[in-house]
Each structure stands twice: as structure tokens, then as C-alpha cells.
Design a protein around this motif. Structure first.
Motif, PDB file in Angstrom:
ATOM      1  N   ILE A 242       0.842  -1.202   0.000  1.00  0.00           N
ATOM      2  CA  ILE A 242       0.000   0.000   0.000  1.00  0.00           C
ATOM      3  C   ILE A 242       0.873   1.246   0.000  1.00  0.00           C
ATOM      4  O   ILE A 242       0.576   2.216  -0.701  1.00  0.00           O
ATOM      5  CB  ILE A 242      -0.969  -0.022   1.199  1.00  0.00           C
ATOM      6  CG1 ILE A 242      -2.002  -1.132   0.976  1.00  0.00           C
ATOM      7  CG2 ILE A 242      -1.656   1.323   1.368  1.00  0.00           C
ATOM      8  CD1 ILE A 242      -3.018  -1.286   2.074  1.00  0.00           C
ATOM      9  N   SER A 243       1.969   1.209   0.731  1.00  0.00           N
ATOM     10  CA  SER A 243       2.877   2.366   0.764  1.00  0.00           C
ATOM     11  C   SER A 243       3.464   2.649  -0.612  1.00  0.00           C
ATOM     12  O   SER A 243       3.577   3.805  -1.020  1.00  0.00           O
ATOM     13  CB  SER A 243       4.002   2.132   1.779  1.00  0.00           C
ATOM     14  OG  SER A 243       3.462   2.037   3.071  1.00  0.00           O
ATOM     15  N   GLU A 244       3.841   1.592  -1.328  1.00  0.00           N
ATOM     16  CA  GLU A 244       4.392   1.773  -2.678  1.00  0.00           C
ATOM     17  C   GLU A 244       3.351   2.375  -3.621  1.00  0.00           C
ATOM     18  O   GLU A 244       3.644   3.298  -4.378  1.00  0.00           O
ATOM     19  CB  GLU A 244       4.869   0.435  -3.247  1.00  0.00           C
ATOM     20  CG  GLU A 244       6.097  -0.132  -2.584  1.00  0.00           C
ATOM     21  CD  GLU A 244       6.426  -1.510  -3.124  1.00  0.00           C
ATOM     22  OE1 GLU A 244       7.225  -1.588  -4.080  1.00  0.00           O
ATOM     23  OE2 GLU A 244       5.868  -2.492  -2.596  1.00  0.00           O
ATOM     24  N   VAL A 245       2.143   1.836  -3.560  1.00  0.00           N
ATOM     25  CA  VAL A 245       1.060   2.344  -4.414  1.00  0.00           C
ATOM     26  C   VAL A 245       0.776   3.802  -4.067  1.00  0.00           C
ATOM     27  O   VAL A 245       0.588   4.640  -4.955  1.00  0.00           O
ATOM     28  CB  VAL A 245      -0.217   1.486  -4.269  1.00  0.00           C
ATOM     29  CG1 VAL A 245      -1.385   2.101  -5.014  1.00  0.00           C
ATOM     30  CG2 VAL A 245       0.047   0.061  -4.745  1.00  0.00           C
TER      31      VAL A 245
ATOM     32  N   GLY B   3       1.091   9.564  -5.472  1.00  0.00           N
ATOM     33  CA  GLY B   3       1.126  10.870  -4.809  1.00  0.00           C
ATOM     34  C   GLY B   3       0.028  11.065  -3.781  1.00  0.00           C
ATOM     35  O   GLY B   3      -0.503  12.166  -3.626  1.00  0.00           O
ATOM     36  N   VAL B   4      -0.318  10.008  -3.076  1.00  0.00           N
ATOM     37  CA  VAL B   4      -1.338  10.085  -2.036  1.00  0.00           C
ATOM     38  C   VAL B   4      -0.720   9.564  -0.742  1.00  0.00           C
ATOM     39  O   VAL B   4       0.188   8.729  -0.776  1.00  0.00           O
ATOM     40  CB  VAL B   4      -2.595   9.262  -2.440  1.00  0.00           C
ATOM     41  CG1 VAL B   4      -2.289   7.795  -2.589  1.00  0.00           C
ATOM     42  CG2 VAL B   4      -3.719   9.448  -1.463  1.00  0.00           C
ATOM     43  N   SER B   5      -1.166  10.073   0.385  1.00  0.00           N
ATOM     44  CA  SER B   5      -0.598   9.591   1.641  1.00  0.00           C
ATOM     45  C   SER B   5      -1.052   8.157   1.883  1.00  0.00           C
ATOM     46  O   SER B   5      -2.167   7.764   1.525  1.00  0.00           O
ATOM     47  CB  SER B   5      -1.011  10.487   2.809  1.00  0.00           C
ATOM     48  OG  SER B   5      -2.280  10.138   3.294  1.00  0.00           O
ATOM     49  N   ALA B   6      -0.176   7.386   2.502  1.00  0.00           N
ATOM     50  CA  ALA B   6      -0.500   5.988   2.784  1.00  0.00           C
ATOM     51  C   ALA B   6      -1.704   5.894   3.719  1.00  0.00           C
ATOM     52  O   ALA B   6      -2.566   5.023   3.547  1.00  0.00           O
ATOM     53  CB  ALA B   6       0.706   5.278   3.383  1.00  0.00           C
ATOM     54  N   ASN B   7      -1.786   6.796   4.700  1.00  0.00           N
ATOM     55  CA  ASN B   7      -2.919   6.769   5.631  1.00  0.00           C
ATOM     56  C   ASN B   7      -4.243   6.978   4.904  1.00  0.00           C
ATOM     57  O   ASN B   7      -5.239   6.313   5.188  1.00  0.00           O
ATOM     58  CB  ASN B   7      -2.766   7.831   6.721  1.00  0.00           C
ATOM     59  CG  ASN B   7      -1.711   7.461   7.731  1.00  0.00           C
ATOM     60  OD1 ASN B   7      -1.395   6.291   7.906  1.00  0.00           O
ATOM     61  ND2 ASN B   7      -1.164   8.462   8.392  1.00  0.00           N
ATOM     62  N   LEU B   8      -4.262   7.912   3.955  1.00  0.00           N
ATOM     63  CA  LEU B   8      -5.475   8.167   3.193  1.00  0.00           C
ATOM     64  C   LEU B   8      -5.831   6.954   2.332  1.00  0.00           C
ATOM     65  O   LEU B   8      -6.997   6.565   2.237  1.00  0.00           O
ATOM     66  CB  LEU B   8      -5.308   9.415   2.324  1.00  0.00           C
ATOM     67  CG  LEU B   8      -6.536   9.871   1.543  1.00  0.00           C
ATOM     68  CD1 LEU B   8      -7.718  10.138   2.475  1.00  0.00           C
ATOM     69  CD2 LEU B   8      -6.209  11.123   0.741  1.00  0.00           C
TER      70      LEU B   8
END
Length: 123
Positions: free
Chosen positions: A44-47, A52-57
Motif C-alpha cells: 500500500i505504501s508503494e502504491v 502521490g497520495v498519503s499511505a494513511n489516506l
């Protein structure tokens, strides 16, 4: 005190502007990005970084989609569970039955009152 270009001095107050803006994501973009996380080929972090989106979002979007489908991601609202929807439907049906009974009671009482009034007129 040296101020960078992002800072300005106004009436004794320092205003710090990070220049960052919130990006508004369309439903289609959210769905596409979430779908990238579902195939398991990337974390998910890589995606998140790649898009260009935060991992938390992205975790939030993914959770919303898995809990409530694409409608939840589209509105980015809290998801209402199927169990809660069934409970609300049952409550609505119960209230509708109660309303029907009360409506029938009012009709019966009105007819009885009309009969009493008619009887009193003839006496």
C-alpha cells in the motif's frame, strides 16, 4: 530573523504558508488506486507513493471500499453496515405497522363518535 520566501511578515505576525494544497480525488481515481492495492503486487505504501497520495489516506479509502463498496469511496463518508441497514429496515416496518394500527384506531373512534353524535341528535 531571516524569512524564507514561504514566510511573510505582516503586522508583527509571521504567516507560514507551506504552499501545499489538498488534492481532490475523483471517485474513479480513488477506485483505480485502491484496486492497485488489491492485486498484492505492491505494498500500500508503494502504491501510495507512486500515485502521490498519503499511505494513511489510501488505507482509509481501502477500508471504506472493502466495508461499503465503491459508494463509500465515492462519498468518502462513514459506511453503514449491512447489519445496521437490516435493523433500520426492521424498525421502519415495525413503525409502519404501528402507524397502520393507530390510523385504524382513529378511524374506528371517529366512526363511533359520529354514531354517538347522530344518536344524540335523534333523542
Amino acid at each position: 530573523m531571516g524569512l524564507s520566501p514561504e514566510h511573510m511578515l505582516m503586522s508583527g505576525y509571521v504567516v507560514i504558508a507551506d504552499g501545499g494544497r489538498r488534492r481532490l480525488w475523483s471517485a474513479a481515481e480513488k477506485l483505480r488506486i485502491v484496486e492497485e492495492t488489491l492485486d498484492g503486487s505492491a505494498s500500500i505504501s508503494e502504491v501510495a507513493r507512486r500515485n502521490g497520495v498519503s499511505a494513511n489516506l489510501l488505507y482509509r479509502w481501502r477500508r471504506l471500499m472493502l466495508e461499503g463498496g465503491s459508494v463509500a469511496v465515492t462519498g468518502d463518508d462513514d459506511v453503514t453496515s449491512n447489519r445496521l441497514v437490516r435493523q433500520m429496515d426492521q424498525r421502519i416496518r415495525k413503525l409502519e405497522r404501528q402507524l397502520g394500527r393507530k390510523t385504524m384506531e382513529v378511524k374506528i373512534l371517529r366512526e363511533a363518535l359520529d354514531k354517538v353524535r347522530l344518536k344524540n341528535r335523534h333523542c
